[in-house]
Design a protein around this motif. Structure first.
Motif, PDB file in Angstrom:
ATOM      1  N   ARG A 124       6.426  -9.242  -6.304  1.00  0.00           N
ATOM      2  CA  ARG A 124       7.794  -9.194  -5.810  1.00  0.00           C
ATOM      3  C   ARG A 124       8.011  -9.981  -4.518  1.00  0.00           C
ATOM      4  O   ARG A 124       9.151 -10.273  -4.154  1.00  0.00           O
ATOM      5  CB  ARG A 124       8.228  -7.739  -5.567  1.00  0.00           C
ATOM      6  N   LYS A 125       6.960 -10.311  -3.800  1.00  0.00           N
ATOM      7  CA  LYS A 125       7.125 -10.973  -2.497  1.00  0.00           C
ATOM      8  C   LYS A 125       5.995 -11.974  -2.244  1.00  0.00           C
ATOM      9  O   LYS A 125       5.221 -11.840  -1.293  1.00  0.00           O
ATOM     10  CB  LYS A 125       7.200  -9.940  -1.374  1.00  0.00           C
ATOM     11  N   ASP A 139      10.143 -13.927  -5.903  1.00  0.00           N
ATOM     12  CA  ASP A 139      10.123 -12.669  -6.656  1.00  0.00           C
ATOM     13  C   ASP A 139       9.908 -13.034  -8.121  1.00  0.00           C
ATOM     14  O   ASP A 139      10.820 -13.531  -8.784  1.00  0.00           O
ATOM     15  CB  ASP A 139      11.435 -11.910  -6.463  1.00  0.00           C
ATOM     16  N   TYR A 141       9.585 -11.210 -10.692  1.00  0.00           N
ATOM     17  CA  TYR A 141      10.438 -10.450 -11.599  1.00  0.00           C
ATOM     18  C   TYR A 141      11.769 -11.174 -11.809  1.00  0.00           C
ATOM     19  O   TYR A 141      12.294 -11.227 -12.927  1.00  0.00           O
ATOM     20  CB  TYR A 141      10.713  -9.054 -11.041  1.00  0.00           C
ATOM     21  N   ASP A 142      12.340 -11.684 -10.729  1.00  0.00           N
ATOM     22  CA  ASP A 142      13.620 -12.389 -10.812  1.00  0.00           C
ATOM     23  C   ASP A 142      13.493 -13.615 -11.721  1.00  0.00           C
ATOM     24  O   ASP A 142      14.407 -13.944 -12.484  1.00  0.00           O
ATOM     25  CB  ASP A 142      14.072 -12.794  -9.413  1.00  0.00           C
ATOM     26  N   LYS A 185      11.152  -2.383  -5.190  1.00  0.00           N
ATOM     27  CA  LYS A 185      11.510  -2.599  -3.787  1.00  0.00           C
ATOM     28  C   LYS A 185      12.199  -1.345  -3.247  1.00  0.00           C
ATOM     29  O   LYS A 185      12.771  -0.563  -4.013  1.00  0.00           O
ATOM     30  CB  LYS A 185      12.447  -3.808  -3.669  1.00  0.00           C
TER      31      LYS A 185
END
Length: 224
Positions: A124-125, A139, A141-142, A185
């Protein structure tokens, strides 16, 4: 939007009154040398910007090179080979280290070269540093769920890709499309977790979603 850099090879073709083809290697200093035209600085130019420069420089030598359909001499330039960048991947990845990837490579290319995050790594980061300064955060996932490539930045030489330890995780099981463990998050909710999991199946009982949580010892009630 690819930017030309050292190690690239370009092919320049002129047609019409002049019939010529040149293979041009970009030097470490960022120049190409075109016969009869001379040395041209091309480092960090996009293909559109390079075309503008070539109209100017070629037009000084070949009078037929000019903009417009009626020009007696035309040219086109295209990359024939891309150079490579030395980048570094550190943190919680399976194979941290230094890698050479294509100069068109992105943060995801670096993660692929390092075989991806470990079980403890975050998706995620993912941090991208350039010259010691953070330039973006990816990210994954995005990217996977929404197809958003805005933060999958193209890497430059000596960039560092850092994968920190993961944040909070939730395990989703039952009548949903993709049962798995997902990283969450702090601002995300149950609805986000269900979206990551692909949503309910057709047979799910949506009125009865059970949440189990492990809380700190001082917050536990009698009986656990």
């Amino acid at each position: 939007n690819y930017k030309v850099g050292p190690g690239d090879r370009l092919v320049l073709v002129l047609t019409g009154d002049v019939e010529q083809s040149y293979s041009l290697d970009v030097t470490r200093e960022g120049f190409v040398v075109v016969p009869q035209v001379g040395q041209i600085f091309v480092n960090s130019l996009t293909m559109a910007e390079l075309e503008n420069v070539l109209y100017n420089r070629l037009g000084r030598v070949y009078s037929g090179v000019r903009r417009g359909a009626g020009a007696p001499t035309h040219f086109y330039v295209t990359p024939a080979r891309l150079g490579s960048n030395q980048i570094f991947v550190t943190g919680d990845v399976l194979r941290p280290g230094s890698y050479r990837i294509s100069s068109a490579g992105t943060a995801l290319s670096a993660l692929y070269a390092a075989r991806g995050p470990t079980d403890n790594g975050s998706l995620r980061k993912v941090l991208i540093r350039r010259g010691g300064v953070a330039v973006d955060t990816l990210d994954v996932y995005d990217y996977l769920l929404n197809g958003n490539t805005a933060h999958d930045v193209r890497l430059s030489n000596s960039d560092l890709v850092f994968v920190p330890i993961h944040g909070p995780r939730v395990r989703i099981v039952g009548e949903i499309a993709r049962p798995a463990t997902y990283e969450i998050k702090p601002s995300e909710t149950l609805a986000d977790a269900l979206r990551f999991a692909g949503g309910f199946t057709a047979t799910a009982a949506r009125r009865r979603v059970q949440i189990e949580r492990i809380v700190p010892p001082d917050q536990r009630t009698l009986g656990g």
